[in-house]
Design a protein around this motif. Structure first.
Motif, PDB file in Angstrom:
ATOM      1  N   GLY A   1       0.775  -1.222   0.000  1.00 26.33           N
ATOM      2  CA  GLY A   1       0.000   0.000   0.000  1.00 26.33           C
ATOM      3  C   GLY A   1       0.814   1.283   0.000  1.00 26.33           C
ATOM      4  O   GLY A   1       0.263   2.374  -0.099  1.00 26.33           O
ATOM      5  N   GLU A   2       2.132   1.179   0.131  1.00 22.25           N
ATOM      6  CA  GLU A   2       2.979   2.380   0.197  1.00 22.25           C
ATOM      7  C   GLU A   2       3.965   2.471  -0.956  1.00 22.25           C
ATOM      8  O   GLU A   2       4.062   3.495  -1.617  1.00 22.25           O
ATOM      9  N   GLY A   3       4.754   1.431  -1.148  1.00 15.06           N
ATOM     10  CA  GLY A   3       5.769   1.477  -2.191  1.00 15.06           C
ATOM     11  C   GLY A   3       6.888   0.499  -1.911  1.00 15.06           C
ATOM     12  O   GLY A   3       6.708  -0.509  -1.223  1.00 15.06           O
ATOM     13  N   TYR A   4       8.045   0.813  -2.454  1.00 18.48           N
ATOM     14  CA  TYR A   4       9.223  -0.040  -2.318  1.00 18.48           C
ATOM     15  C   TYR A   4      10.269   0.667  -1.476  1.00 18.48           C
ATOM     16  O   TYR A   4      10.627   1.814  -1.743  1.00 18.48           O
ATOM     17  N   LYS A   5      10.779  -0.030  -0.462  1.00 16.71           N
ATOM     18  CA  LYS A   5      11.860   0.509   0.362  1.00 16.71           C
ATOM     19  C   LYS A   5      13.172   0.066  -0.273  1.00 16.71           C
ATOM     20  O   LYS A   5      13.434  -1.128  -0.421  1.00 16.71           O
ATOM     21  N   LEU A   6      13.972   1.037  -0.662  1.00 18.17           N
ATOM     22  CA  LEU A   6      15.201   0.766  -1.395  1.00 18.17           C
ATOM     23  C   LEU A   6      16.376   1.386  -0.654  1.00 18.17           C
ATOM     24  O   LEU A   6      16.397   2.594  -0.399  1.00 18.17           O
ATOM     25  N   ARG A   7      17.354   0.559  -0.290  1.00 18.82           N
ATOM     26  CA  ARG A   7      18.557   1.049   0.389  1.00 18.82           C
ATOM     27  C   ARG A   7      19.502   1.627  -0.670  1.00 18.82           C
ATOM     28  O   ARG A   7      19.737   1.019  -1.702  1.00 18.82           O
ATOM     29  N   VAL A   8      20.042   2.800  -0.395  1.00 21.84           N
ATOM     30  CA  VAL A   8      20.976   3.450  -1.302  1.00 21.84           C
ATOM     31  C   VAL A   8      22.331   2.768  -1.162  1.00 21.84           C
ATOM     32  O   VAL A   8      22.909   2.725  -0.080  1.00 21.84           O
ATOM     33  N   ASP A   9      22.795   2.213  -2.288  1.00 24.97           N
ATOM     34  CA  ASP A   9      24.108   1.571  -2.324  1.00 24.97           C
ATOM     35  C   ASP A   9      24.648   1.658  -3.740  1.00 24.97           C
ATOM     36  O   ASP A   9      24.142   2.437  -4.554  1.00 24.97           O
TER      37      ASP A   9
END
Length: 170
Positions: free
Chosen positions: A83-91
């Motif tokens: 319901g929100e989106g994708y959590k993406l770690r910056v690397d």
């Protein structure tokens, strides 16, 4: 001034909604004396580490629902938050461009890193596409999202500050 996105930060990327996003932007560049182009979606990601929005460009083939089988698709590299989106770690899978060496107006790009467009190609494409679709007022909002100001007609002058600078890898 917003804090620049850094390695280790986490971004929240909206779920793909082709109707709301419209057609992807076409970024054009030269690489090895060959004309290249690729389709990207420009979205406003949310940096959950700093509580700030960040301009985010994602290759269409890494975002569209119809390309989910791609091994680099957002669904394969990020965590789905229903319901929100994708959590993406910056690397190091992500690259960035910015206004100057002081890390101002940083934006993030997720694409095949074999592509070597200059940073300004993303700014020009986003602003000019918005101008063509929505008029000068909307283009000014896109400029502001990159921390830039001035008339949309000055896009070429602003972009010159990026010429010669490739995207950087986190």
């Amino acid at each position: 001034m917003p804090s620049p996105v850094q390695s280790g930060h986490e971004l929240l990327i909206d779920l793909f909604d082709g109707g709301a996003l419209g057609a992807p932007l076409t970024v054009k560049w030269q690489q090895n004396f060959t004309e290249r182009q690729a389709s990207y979606y420009r979205v406003d990601a949310y940096n959950t580490t700093t509580d700030e929005p960040v301009p985010f460009f994602i290759a269409a083939e890494f975002y569209k629902s119809s390309t989910a089988s791609n091994p680099h698709h957002i669904t394969k590299v990020a965590t789905l938050i229903p319901g929100e989106g994708y959590k993406l770690r910056v690397d190091d899978k992500l690259q960035y461009g910015q206004k100057n060496a002081s890390d101002e107006s940083r934006f993030v790009v997720y694409h095949d890193k074999e592509r070597k467009p200059y940073q300004h190609r993303f700014i020009e494409t986003a602003v000019l596409s918005t101008l063509a679709k929505s008029g000068e007022g909307a283009a000014e909002k896109v400029l502001a999202s990159f921390g830039l100001s001035g008339a949309a007609s000055a896009v070429t002058d602003i972009a010159k500050a990026y010429i010669g600078d490739y995207l950087h890898t986190f």
